[in-house]
Design a protein around this motif. Structure first.
Motif, PDB file in Angstrom:
ATOM      1  N   VAL A  32       0.878  -1.168   0.000  1.00  0.00           N
ATOM      2  CA  VAL A  32       0.000   0.000   0.000  1.00  0.00           C
ATOM      3  C   VAL A  32       0.916   1.219   0.000  1.00  0.00           C
ATOM      4  N   ALA A  33       0.845   2.011  -1.058  1.00  0.00           N
ATOM      5  CA  ALA A  33       1.749   3.148  -1.194  1.00  0.00           C
ATOM      6  C   ALA A  33       0.955   4.441  -1.330  1.00  0.00           C
ATOM      7  N   GLY A  34       1.425   5.476  -0.652  1.00  0.00           N
ATOM      8  CA  GLY A  34       0.748   6.759  -0.740  1.00  0.00           C
ATOM      9  C   GLY A  34       1.495   7.822   0.038  1.00  0.00           C
ATOM     10  N   GLU A  35       1.010   9.038  -0.079  1.00  0.00           N
ATOM     11  CA  GLU A  35       1.626  10.171   0.608  1.00  0.00           C
ATOM     12  C   GLU A  35       1.368  10.089   2.112  1.00  0.00           C
ATOM     13  N   PRO A  36       2.140  10.816   2.916  1.00  0.00           N
ATOM     14  CA  PRO A  36       1.923  10.818   4.363  1.00  0.00           C
ATOM     15  C   PRO A  36       0.502  11.250   4.710  1.00  0.00           C
ATOM     16  N   GLY A  37      -0.115  10.554   5.666  1.00  0.00           N
ATOM     17  CA  GLY A  37      -1.434  10.932   6.156  1.00  0.00           C
ATOM     18  C   GLY A  37      -2.599  10.503   5.303  1.00  0.00           C
ATOM     19  N   VAL A  38      -2.356   9.706   4.262  1.00  0.00           N
ATOM     20  CA  VAL A  38      -3.430   9.348   3.336  1.00  0.00           C
ATOM     21  C   VAL A  38      -4.258   8.154   3.846  1.00  0.00           C
ATOM     22  N   VAL A 138       7.896   0.727   5.380  1.00  0.00           N
ATOM     23  CA  VAL A 138       9.015  -0.033   4.818  1.00  0.00           C
ATOM     24  C   VAL A 138      10.116   0.890   4.300  1.00  0.00           C
ATOM     25  N   HIS A 139       9.775   2.121   3.975  1.00  0.00           N
ATOM     26  CA  HIS A 139      10.750   3.079   3.459  1.00  0.00           C
ATOM     27  C   HIS A 139      11.788   3.476   4.513  1.00  0.00           C
ATOM     28  N   TRP A 140      11.511   3.190   5.800  1.00  0.00           N
ATOM     29  CA  TRP A 140      12.458   3.520   6.863  1.00  0.00           C
ATOM     30  C   TRP A 140      13.277   2.319   7.332  1.00  0.00           C
ATOM     31  N   PRO A 170       6.423  10.233  -2.333  1.00  0.00           N
ATOM     32  CA  PRO A 170       7.742   9.780  -2.782  1.00  0.00           C
ATOM     33  C   PRO A 170       8.714   9.742  -1.606  1.00  0.00           C
ATOM     34  N   HIS A 171       9.549   8.722  -1.575  1.00  0.00           N
ATOM     35  CA  HIS A 171      10.543   8.586  -0.506  1.00  0.00           C
ATOM     36  C   HIS A 171      11.608   7.612  -0.989  1.00  0.00           C
ATOM     37  N   PRO A 172      12.874   7.999  -0.945  1.00  0.00           N
ATOM     38  CA  PRO A 172      13.933   7.089  -1.395  1.00  0.00           C
ATOM     39  C   PRO A 172      14.021   5.882  -0.469  1.00  0.00           C
TER      40      PRO A 172
END
Length: 197
Positions: A32-38, A138-140, A170-172
């Motif tokens: 599940v991918a999305g912007e912060p707070g979505v 997971v990005h962290w 987006p997040h590396p």
């Protein structure tokens, strides 16, 4: 009634897709991918509640920004939660997992053997009850954990194991969702946002 019980406002389609993880379908890993707070975490939590109700073992790994540079940190969380099943693994698999269990970031960790070892551990745990591995933020995760868990999801075939991850964009990140079912989460439509309020 939605596939996941009480549906979150404006998330019926996403809920229906994620419900397939728990029904023995062909999809074994979803992100599940999305912007912060979505609403990623709320949607993931809804799946966890249903899974626990249906007798799944829910195993959580959580990425934390402050621990992003702790080598093997994400995999260490996973090993701690599944530690009771480790004695059932053969000696070679336990040897591969040893650097993670011992928290030794200086030990050399080989990617593909680690992926195979984690898949083996999940399969052993799933003999007792089906396993839902949940990796939120997971990005962290540290880069090794992110790479290994991404590959685990891509190679997962055991019908008694499912993996669900949440990723900020987006997040590396070193995490690759190639081969995972993609569930993008956009902001709510105006009508849904109004209903929520």
């Amino acid at each position: 009634m939605s596939p996941l019980g009480s549906t979150l406002v404006g998330r019926r389609i996403e809920s229906a897709r994620l419900s397939q993880l728990l029904t023995g379908g062909t999809e074994r890993a979803a992100i599940v991918a999305g912007e912060p707070g979505v609403g990623k975490t709320a949607l993931i939590e809804q799946v966890c509640v249903r899974a626990a109700t249906e007798g799944w073992l829910v195993v959580r790994v959580i990425g934390v920004a402050a621990e992003e540079h702790f080598a093997l940190g994400g995999l260490h969380q996973l090993m701690l939660r599944l530690e009771p099943f480790i004695p059932e693994l053969d000696e070679r698999v336990r040897a591969v997992l040893a650097p993670v269990l011992e928290g030794d970031p200086e030990s050399a960790v080989s990617g593909l053997p680690m992926v195979a070892a984690v898949l083996n551990l999940l399969a052993v745990a799933a003999k007792a009850q089906p396993v839902l591995l949940v990796v939120d933020d997971v990005h962290w995760l540290d880069s090794i954990s992110a790479e290994v868990l991404g590959a685990v999801g891509h190679r997962l075939t055991d019908p008694r194991v499912a993996i669900l991850a949440g990723q900020r964009v987006p997040h590396p990140s070193a995490f690759s969702s190639a081969g995972w079912s993609q569930v993008p989460l956009a902001p709510l439509e105006d009508d849904d946002a109004e209903q929520l309020l």
